[in-house]
Design an enzyme around this catalytic site. Structure first.
Site, PDB file in Angstrom:
ATOM      1  N   HIS A 191       0.910  -1.221   0.002  1.00 19.71           N
ATOM      2  CA  HIS A 191      -0.158  -0.084  -0.025  1.00 19.71           C
ATOM      3  C   HIS A 191       1.060   1.591  -0.165  1.00 19.71           C
ATOM      4  CE1 HIS A 191      -2.687   3.194   1.782  1.00 19.71           C
ATOM      5  NE2 HIS A 191      -3.741   2.112   1.456  1.00 19.71           N
ATOM      6  N   CYS A 231      -4.663   2.301  -3.424  1.00 25.80           N
ATOM      7  CA  CYS A 231      -3.491   2.918  -3.023  1.00 25.80           C
ATOM      8  C   CYS A 231      -2.581   2.088  -3.238  1.00 25.80           C
ATOM      9  CB  CYS A 231      -3.764   3.176  -1.440  1.00 25.80           C
ATOM     10  SG  CYS A 231      -4.882   4.437  -1.084  1.00 25.80           S
TER      11      CYS A 231
HETATM   12  N1  PLP Z   1      -1.895  -0.679   4.691  1.00 27.01           N
HETATM   13  C1  PLP Z   1      -2.759  -1.226   4.189  1.00 27.01           C
HETATM   14  C2  PLP Z   1      -2.468  -2.803   3.712  1.00 27.01           C
HETATM   15  C3  PLP Z   1      -4.014  -0.703   3.858  1.00 27.01           C
HETATM   16  O1  PLP Z   1      -5.082  -1.504   3.274  1.00 27.01           O
HETATM   17  C4  PLP Z   1      -4.540   0.562   4.593  1.00 27.01           C
HETATM   18  C5  PLP Z   1      -5.521   1.112   4.122  1.00 27.01           C
HETATM   19  O2  PLP Z   1      -6.512   1.226   3.343  1.00 27.01           O
HETATM   20  C6  PLP Z   1      -3.483   1.433   4.964  1.00 27.01           C
HETATM   21  C7  PLP Z   1      -2.002   0.785   5.113  1.00 27.01           C
HETATM   22  C8  PLP Z   1      -3.499   2.578   5.498  1.00 27.01           C
HETATM   23  O3  PLP Z   1      -4.430   2.886   6.551  1.00 27.01           O
HETATM   24  P1  PLP Z   1      -4.939   4.153   7.121  1.00 27.01           P
HETATM   25  O4  PLP Z   1      -5.337   4.867   5.909  1.00 27.01           O
HETATM   26  O5  PLP Z   1      -5.515   3.832   8.064  1.00 27.01           O
HETATM   27  O6  PLP Z   1      -3.435   4.907   7.881  1.00 27.01           O
END
Ligand code: PLP
Length: 362
Positions: free
Chosen positions: A79, A320
């Site tokens: 991500h 993302c």
């Molecule tokens: N990492 C992963 C695998 C995710 O699915 C997400 C959110 O979609 C994130 C990081 C980021 O999370 P946050 O937006 O809650 O910081």
């Protein structure tokens, strides 16, 4: 959270008055709840805004220890939250990013991982469960590979902590990040777990009130962990809400939640794969309850739009994880994510909705 705002609303760790002491107790009790949920000690739990902030904290604090030429190993399925902070750090520190590639079955290529993680590696940071592919990565093995060469292992557990039992000692990682809003908790609260030993060696992330021990006009010393990493007024109600969500999830049982996820995923994969023109972007096995796919002749945004008219909410786009989509030659995918509130009937409605969309776009 309502009870907190109605009955205990005061800042924490400051007031000597009862209201503030009540707020402090509730906040620290929430930390205990989070700690036992993932098998950690309370002082190893730092409250953050979410996974993104947790990883940024590490990129800045741990990042200070990097030297030019040091390597940070990520995977091709990260991500942006576990990619962009490291890109920025690499630029600043002249460090090098390396990526563990995928196999044809959307798993991490562990042979390549072994070759990539060397004495030059200082940080290995990988996603536990991919938010696009659903792949569950062997983080215990990756942590062992990292430790063999003296590197630290960070796990982005944003997708795994809500869906399966997690014990940080069993995983063997040094740091683990997750978000409240993906596990029935409130938005704007998340967690960074770190081993006490390592947290004690790291520099603070932000500076100001709450994180100091002694301050003169010239210099300051830092509070103990975890407060060293929690500058300013924390999201007290959020922490309390997250603890309530954890109590709720544990009341159901994380094993049961995982089992339910698996049942829905198996059913969804079986029925989705019978649709004409569909390509499932993710593995068949060793996976969680997010399922990405493409449909020939229908743009992901169009499918999502048509399904929304039937009150079926699925994601469309790059989720993302733009480099992963580019690597797979895709502009975007549709993604279904299932959780404890979903049922087999939901999946039947989804399949009927997709068939309907296929008739519209024929
Ligand atoms: N990492 C992963 C695998 C995710 O699915 C997400 C959110 O979609 C994130 C990081 C980021 O999370 P946050 O937006 O809650 O910081």
């Amino acid at each position: 959270m309502t009870k907190f705002y109605e009955e205990e609303n005061a800042n924490v760790h400051r007031g000597i008055y009862t209201l503030s002491e009540k707020a402090t107790m509730a906040y620290e009790a929430a930390r205990e709840t989070v700690a036992q949920f993932i098998g950690a000690a309370a002082e190893e739990i730092i409250f953050t805004k979410g996974t993104t902030e947790s990883i940024n904290l590490l990129a800045q604090s741990l990042g200070k220890t990097l030297q030019p030429g040091d390597e940070v190993v990520l995977s091709e399925m990260e991500h942006h939250a576990n990619l962009v902070p490291w890109q920025e750090l690499a630029k600043e520190k002249k460090a090098v990013l390396k990526f563990i590639p995928l196999t044809s079955d959307f798993q991490l290529d562990m042979e390549k991982a072994q070759q990539l993680i060397t004495r030059t590696t200082k940080i290995v940071s990988v996603v536990h469960m991919s938010n696009v592919l659903g792949t569950i990565n062997p983080v215990t093995e990756l942590a062992a590979l990292a430790h063999q060469v003296g590197a630290v292992c960070i796990v982005d557990a944003a997708q795994s902590v809500p869906h399966m039992p997690i014990n940080v000692r069993k995983l063997g990682c040094d740091f683990l990040a997750f978000s409240g809003h993906k596990m029935l908790g409130p938005m704007g609260i998340g967690v960074l777990y770190g081993t006490k030993k390592l947290l004690e060696t790291l520099s603070p992330f932000q500076y100001g009130g709450g994180m100091i021990q002694e301050v003169t006009y010239e210099k300051s010393t830092w509070n103990e962990v975890p407060w060293k990493f929690e500058a300013g007024t924390p999201h007290v109600a959020g922490a309390i809400g997250l603890a309530a969500a954890i109590d709720y999830l544990q009341g159901i049982g994380m094993d049961q939640i995982q089992e339910h996820d698996q049942e829905l995923t198996t059913y969804a994969l079986e029925h989705l794969s019978q649709l004409p023109g569909i390509t499932i972007i993710g593995p068949r096995t060793n996976r969680g309850a997010v399922i990405s796919f493409t449909l020939s002749g229908i743009h992901p945004h169009d499918l999502s739009e048509v399904l929304d008219r039937e009150r079926i909410a699925i994601r469309a786009g790059h989720h993302c994880a733009m480099p992963l989509h580019t690597k797979l030659g895709l502009v975007g995918t549709n993604r279904v994510s299932l959780y404890l509130y979903n049922t087999i009937e939901d999946i039947d409605r989804l399949i009927a909705g997709i068939r309907n969309a296929q008739r519209i776009f024929r």
